[in-house]
Scaffold this motif. Structure first.
Motif, PDB file in Angstrom:
ATOM      1  N   ALA A   1       0.840  -1.211   0.000  1.00 45.82           N
ATOM      2  CA  ALA A   1       0.000   0.000   0.000  1.00 45.82           C
ATOM      3  C   ALA A   1       0.866   1.250   0.000  1.00 45.82           C
ATOM      4  N   ILE A   2       1.908   1.249   0.843  1.00 47.41           N
ATOM      5  CA  ILE A   2       2.763   2.440   0.895  1.00 47.41           C
ATOM      6  C   ILE A   2       3.425   2.664  -0.454  1.00 47.41           C
ATOM      7  N   GLN A   3       3.879   1.556  -1.064  1.00 45.26           N
ATOM      8  CA  GLN A   3       4.553   1.690  -2.345  1.00 45.26           C
ATOM      9  C   GLN A   3       3.628   2.333  -3.374  1.00 45.26           C
ATOM     10  N   ILE A   4       2.374   1.892  -3.414  1.00 44.27           N
ATOM     11  CA  ILE A   4       1.436   2.458  -4.376  1.00 44.27           C
ATOM     12  C   ILE A   4       1.159   3.914  -4.069  1.00 44.27           C
ATOM     13  N   PHE A   5       0.999   4.211  -2.785  1.00 44.00           N
ATOM     14  CA  PHE A   5       0.754   5.605  -2.417  1.00 44.00           C
ATOM     15  C   PHE A   5       1.924   6.483  -2.835  1.00 44.00           C
ATOM     16  N   VAL A   6       3.135   5.996  -2.558  1.00 45.35           N
ATOM     17  CA  VAL A   6       4.310   6.808  -2.836  1.00 45.35           C
ATOM     18  C   VAL A   6       4.479   7.026  -4.333  1.00 45.35           C
ATOM     19  N   VAL A   7       4.256   5.963  -5.138  1.00 48.29           N
ATOM     20  CA  VAL A   7       4.451   6.118  -6.582  1.00 48.29           C
ATOM     21  C   VAL A   7       3.328   6.938  -7.199  1.00 48.29           C
ATOM     22  N   ALA A   8       2.082   6.554  -6.911  1.00 50.38           N
ATOM     23  CA  ALA A   8       0.959   7.272  -7.516  1.00 50.38           C
ATOM     24  C   ALA A   8       0.943   8.717  -7.034  1.00 50.38           C
ATOM     25  N   GLY A   9       1.204   8.929  -5.732  1.00 43.44           N
ATOM     26  CA  GLY A   9       1.249  10.294  -5.209  1.00 43.44           C
ATOM     27  C   GLY A   9       2.367  11.087  -5.863  1.00 43.44           C
ATOM     28  N   GLY A  10       3.501  10.430  -6.127  1.00 43.67           N
ATOM     29  CA  GLY A  10       4.628  11.115  -6.745  1.00 43.67           C
ATOM     30  C   GLY A  10       4.326  11.584  -8.159  1.00 43.67           C
ATOM     31  N   VAL A  11       3.749  10.709  -8.977  1.00 45.11           N
ATOM     32  CA  VAL A  11       3.517  11.113 -10.363  1.00 45.11           C
ATOM     33  C   VAL A  11       2.347  12.082 -10.474  1.00 45.11           C
ATOM     34  N   MET A  12       1.474  12.106  -9.465  1.00 44.57           N
ATOM     35  CA  MET A  12       0.361  13.046  -9.524  1.00 44.57           C
ATOM     36  C   MET A  12       0.708  14.375  -8.867  1.00 44.57           C
ATOM     37  N   GLY A  13       1.893  14.475  -8.259  1.00 44.96           N
ATOM     38  CA  GLY A  13       2.282  15.725  -7.641  1.00 44.96           C
ATOM     39  C   GLY A  13       1.739  15.917  -6.240  1.00 44.96           C
ATOM     40  N   LEU A  14       1.298  14.827  -5.623  1.00 42.09           N
ATOM     41  CA  LEU A  14       0.785  14.947  -4.253  1.00 42.09           C
ATOM     42  C   LEU A  14       1.928  14.991  -3.246  1.00 42.09           C
ATOM     43  N   ILE A  15       2.953  14.178  -3.495  1.00 41.56           N
ATOM     44  CA  ILE A  15       4.138  14.162  -2.632  1.00 41.56           C
ATOM     45  C   ILE A  15       5.354  14.232  -3.563  1.00 41.56           C
ATOM     46  N   PRO A  16       6.531  14.540  -3.025  1.00 38.89           N
ATOM     47  CA  PRO A  16       7.702  14.567  -3.913  1.00 38.89           C
ATOM     48  C   PRO A  16       7.916  13.214  -4.582  1.00 38.89           C
ATOM     49  N   LEU A  17       8.380  13.256  -5.793  1.00 39.48           N
ATOM     50  CA  LEU A  17       8.578  12.024  -6.546  1.00 39.48           C
ATOM     51  C   LEU A  17       9.700  11.202  -5.941  1.00 39.48           C
ATOM     52  N   THR A  18       9.503   9.898  -5.898  1.00 39.05           N
ATOM     53  CA  THR A  18      10.539   9.006  -5.396  1.00 39.05           C
ATOM     54  C   THR A  18      10.776   7.949  -6.453  1.00 39.05           C
ATOM     55  N   GLY A  19      11.967   7.445  -6.491  1.00 37.45           N
ATOM     56  CA  GLY A  19      12.270   6.496  -7.566  1.00 37.45           C
ATOM     57  C   GLY A  19      11.778   5.101  -7.263  1.00 37.45           C
ATOM     58  N   MET A  20      10.470   4.943  -7.140  1.00 37.49           N
ATOM     59  CA  MET A  20       9.972   3.590  -6.914  1.00 37.49           C
ATOM     60  C   MET A  20       9.128   3.139  -8.083  1.00 37.49           C
ATOM     61  N   THR A  21       8.867   1.831  -8.127  1.00 38.12           N
ATOM     62  CA  THR A  21       8.149   1.294  -9.272  1.00 38.12           C
ATOM     63  C   THR A  21       6.720   0.963  -8.876  1.00 38.12           C
ATOM     64  N   MET A  22       5.815   1.136  -9.809  1.00 39.77           N
ATOM     65  CA  MET A  22       4.431   0.745  -9.607  1.00 39.77           C
ATOM     66  C   MET A  22       4.401  -0.773  -9.678  1.00 39.77           C
ATOM     67  N   PRO A  23       3.962  -1.450  -8.608  1.00 35.23           N
ATOM     68  CA  PRO A  23       3.995  -2.915  -8.642  1.00 35.23           C
ATOM     69  C   PRO A  23       3.245  -3.465  -9.858  1.00 35.23           C
ATOM     70  N   PHE A  24       3.845  -4.412 -10.534  1.00 37.26           N
ATOM     71  CA  PHE A  24       3.294  -5.141 -11.680  1.00 37.26           C
ATOM     72  C   PHE A  24       3.191  -4.318 -12.960  1.00 37.26           C
ATOM     73  N   LEU A  25       3.065  -2.997 -12.864  1.00 40.27           N
ATOM     74  CA  LEU A  25       2.904  -2.217 -14.088  1.00 40.27           C
ATOM     75  C   LEU A  25       4.250  -1.840 -14.674  1.00 40.27           C
ATOM     76  N   ALA A  26       5.138  -1.339 -13.820  1.00 37.45           N
ATOM     77  CA  ALA A  26       6.352  -0.719 -14.312  1.00 37.45           C
ATOM     78  C   ALA A  26       7.295  -1.737 -14.930  1.00 37.45           C
ATOM     79  N   SER A  27       8.058  -1.254 -15.900  1.00 38.77           N
ATOM     80  CA  SER A  27       9.045  -2.094 -16.543  1.00 38.77           C
ATOM     81  C   SER A  27      10.204  -2.311 -15.589  1.00 38.77           C
TER      82      SER A  27
END
Lengths: 167, 474
Positions: free
Chosen positions: B404-430
């Motif tokens: 859950a945290i990973q999804i929050f951190v990635v989705a929040g990062g790309v949407m500009g909710l929190i600073p972007l972090t270099g994590m991968t979206m589980p199952f989606l990202a290459s």
């Protein structure tokens, strides 16, 4: 590719994606609740596997003999974990409690293993009797001390479970 | 009991294995990505993509193998986890393939690396490896409680995995974050695996220590404050996650570990004070590091106002492009293959893959994706509730909390909710590490849920059983 086809595919994809989500939630829903109502004595297939809220009501009481007019025909659990469960009143004693061989096995922290029983007297009047339970059986608001006739529509409370007799 | 007729017994429902439900959902989960794949081909090239049959069969084969393994080795497992994973993985493959078709990204790669290679075949291979790992987890891990024996070994293992990328010669610095290691031509992200390994340690440790952490406390202003000496472990984890942040420049991983520890601490002790303390500590840590480390500072600037530094900083441009993708997607999206999320440039198919979802499927699609992730997390939490042993409970909640945290951190990062972090979206990202680690995670959750949902063996029927009461704990 025509614009129309692509628009239809775009909306179609979203619809299919949401359909999956909804189906998945349905699977969860069927996972969350459920007690099974099984026929004892005469096993009639596994038709009882349906959820109690809708399914149990189907078990219409077979034709009754020697029963007074206006007498209750079924026992309904109206509150507690078994809400919606009905048991047909056939002139037999109904035992309530946490014990496995009770007619209604209560999954209620405040119920004793042999909590109470409901039985008809000779005239067909239904009587509720507390079997020395720890937390007591209440008819309406009064704690039972002796076997008491059940007036129509009166709630019987055992812990968090409420039972009524209905026609 | 005397002879009774037509009496009804109400008992707990006997849990069906639900494998057929799973098979039905799996079929559905394979069809949706094939539909999406055809849609991308039609939108970009005007014809059905040539690899459609191979791709569809490949995904169906993987799903079938995984299903058979679950049917054989984890009969009572949760019916939703596997189809959700397959669906997200399949859609991830389509998204990556769609970005492979982008001429902008092809030209960008040719200019930067002198050549362009598609990521989809690799990702398909990683998916196959992921399913293999998933099967191996179910085959080897017959009972999740055996992991309990490796509590402290896994602590050491997780520390080694986390330190590896900092070791000179082994670690690789990619776009500023040191979270990769290079072994024999492959780059691996050890943090993804450390996530699972450290969950073993946290659950084993908290299972033993939770009484000390929960009961020995003083009440102060409505909060139960733990004793000073009990603060030790949380301080150690906090320091560790700060060190990751400082030395590896990776906000995501440090947030993941600290957040996971706080969640598990809360679940183990039922004390709200841990959440408050944890939040305060992470805010303090983030502020200190955010104002000192340059890499993190750039990310924070890009988060605060991506359009102020849009033309001067690459990080700002990426975040700005990502936000514009979500904006131009609108409610229903531009449609598969018809968006311009490839303008994000580098990392469009890894860190920023969710922007493509936002642009091409719109808010409706983003919500559906987030719900799919949410369902995985919900099933994990449900598994934790149903698990009978404390280790399994903590392990399941730790894994799903980390997810859950990973999804929050990635989705929040790309949407500009929190600073972007270099994590991968589980199952989606290459990326291979992410797919492998997440399939292992799903495998473990399926194993725990199988143990949790397996009906207790029926007591032997004896002639006088009616007179005897069976006493069961709980």
């Amino acid at each position: 590719m025509s614009e129309l086809t692509l628009t239809v595919m775009r909306l179609g994809f979203l619809a299919v994606l949401w359909l999956f989500v909804i189906v998945a939630v349905q699977v969860i829903r069927s996972d969350l609740f459920g007690t099974r109502v099984t026929q004892r004595g005469s096993r009639r297939g596994s038709s009882g596997a349906a959820a109690p809220s809708g399914g149990a009501g189907r078990q219409a009481a077979p034709p009754q003999q020697r029963q007074r007019r206006g007498a209750p025909t079924k026992l309904v659990v109206t509150e507690g974990t078994l809400t919606g469960t009905t048991v047909a009143l056939q002139g037999q004693t109904i035992s309530l409690g946490r014990a496995h061989d009770s007619t209604i096995v209560l999954d209620d922290d405040y119920a004793s293993s042999r909590h109470a029983r409901i039985y008809p007297d000779r005239d067909g009047q239904w009587i509720v009797e507390d079997l020395g339970s720890t937390n007591g059986t209440y008819l309406d608001r009064t704690r039972l001390t002796t076997p008491t006739p059940i007036p129509p529509g009166a709630p019987i409370r055992i812990g968090k479970t409420v039972i009524e007799l209905r026609k | 009991m005397s002879v009774v007729t037509n009496t009804t017994t109400i008992g707990a429902i006997e849990l069906p294995s639900r494998r057929n439900t799973e098979l039905m959902l799996l079929g559905f989960a394979v069809v949706i990505p094939i539909f999406a794949y055809a849609n991308v081909g039609l939108a970009i090239h005007g014809k059905l993509p040539p690899g459609m049959l191979v791709y569809g069969l490949g995904l169906a084969l993987l799903a079938g193998v995984a299903h058979l393994v679950v049917r054989r080795f984890a009969k009572y497992a949760d019916p939703l986890l596997l189809p959700l994973g397959i669906l997200l993985n399949g859609l991830g493959l389509v998204l990556i393939w769609r970005l492979d078709q982008s001429e902008r990204l092809q030209n960008l790669a040719k200019r930067a690396f002198g050549g362009f290679s598609e990521s989809t075949p690799n990702q398909m291979l990683y998916t196959a490896l992921g399913i293999a790992l998933f099967s191996a987890v179910l085959l080897i891990l017959k009972d999740h409680r055996t992991l309990q024996r490796f509590t402290y070994i896994s602590m050491a293992g997780a520390l080694v995995l986390l330190i590896l990328p900092v070791i000179p010669g082994l670690g690789a610095d990619v776009f500023g974050a040191k979270i990769w290691i290079r072994v024999a031509g492959f780059s691996i992200q050890p943090g993804e695996f450390a996530k699972i390994v450290i969950a073993v340690f946290f659950s084993g440790y908290l299972m033993v220590k939770r009484d000390a952490l929960a009961l020995a406390s003083r009440r102060f202003m409505g909060l139960y404050l733990p004793r000073g000496r009990d603060l030790g472990p949380i301080l150690v984890i906090w320091a560790m996650s700060l060190l990751i942040l400082v030395f590896e420049n990776d906000l995501g991983t440090s947030l993941l570990f600290f957040g996971m520890f706080v969640i598990m601490l809360y679940v183990a002790t039922e004390r709200t004070s841990w959440i408050v303390i944890g939040l305060l500590m992470s805010v303090a840590g983030a502020v200190v590091v955010g104002t000192t480390a340059s890499h993190v500072k750039a990310r924070v600037t890009a988060w605060l106002d991506p359009f102020a530094c849009y033309s001067t900083s690459g990080a700002c441009e990426q975040v700005g492009q990502s936000i514009m993708s979500f904006g131009s997607g609108g409610v229903l999206g531009a449609g598969w293959g018809q968006g311009n999320s490839d303008l994000i440039g580098f990392a469009a198919n890894s860190d920023f893959i969710f922007s493509t979802v936002g642009e091409e499927l719109g808010l409706t699609g983003v919500m559906a994706f987030l719900l799919l992730y949410g369902l995985i997390i919900e099933r994990g939490a449900r598994t934790a509730l149903a698990a009978r042993d404390p280790f399994g409970k903590l392990f399941a909640i730790g894994l799903s909390g980390a997810f859950a945290i990973q999804i929050f951190v990635v989705a929040g990062g790309v949407m500009g909710l929190i600073p972007l972090t270099g994590m991968t979206m589980p199952f989606l990202a290459s990326g291979g590490s992410s797919v492998l680690a997440n399939w292992a995670l799903i495998g473990i959750l399926i194993r725990i849920s199988d143990t949790a949902r397996r009906p207790a063996p029926a007591p032997a029927q004896s002639p006088d059983s009616e007179m005897t009461q069976v006493v069961r704990p709980s």
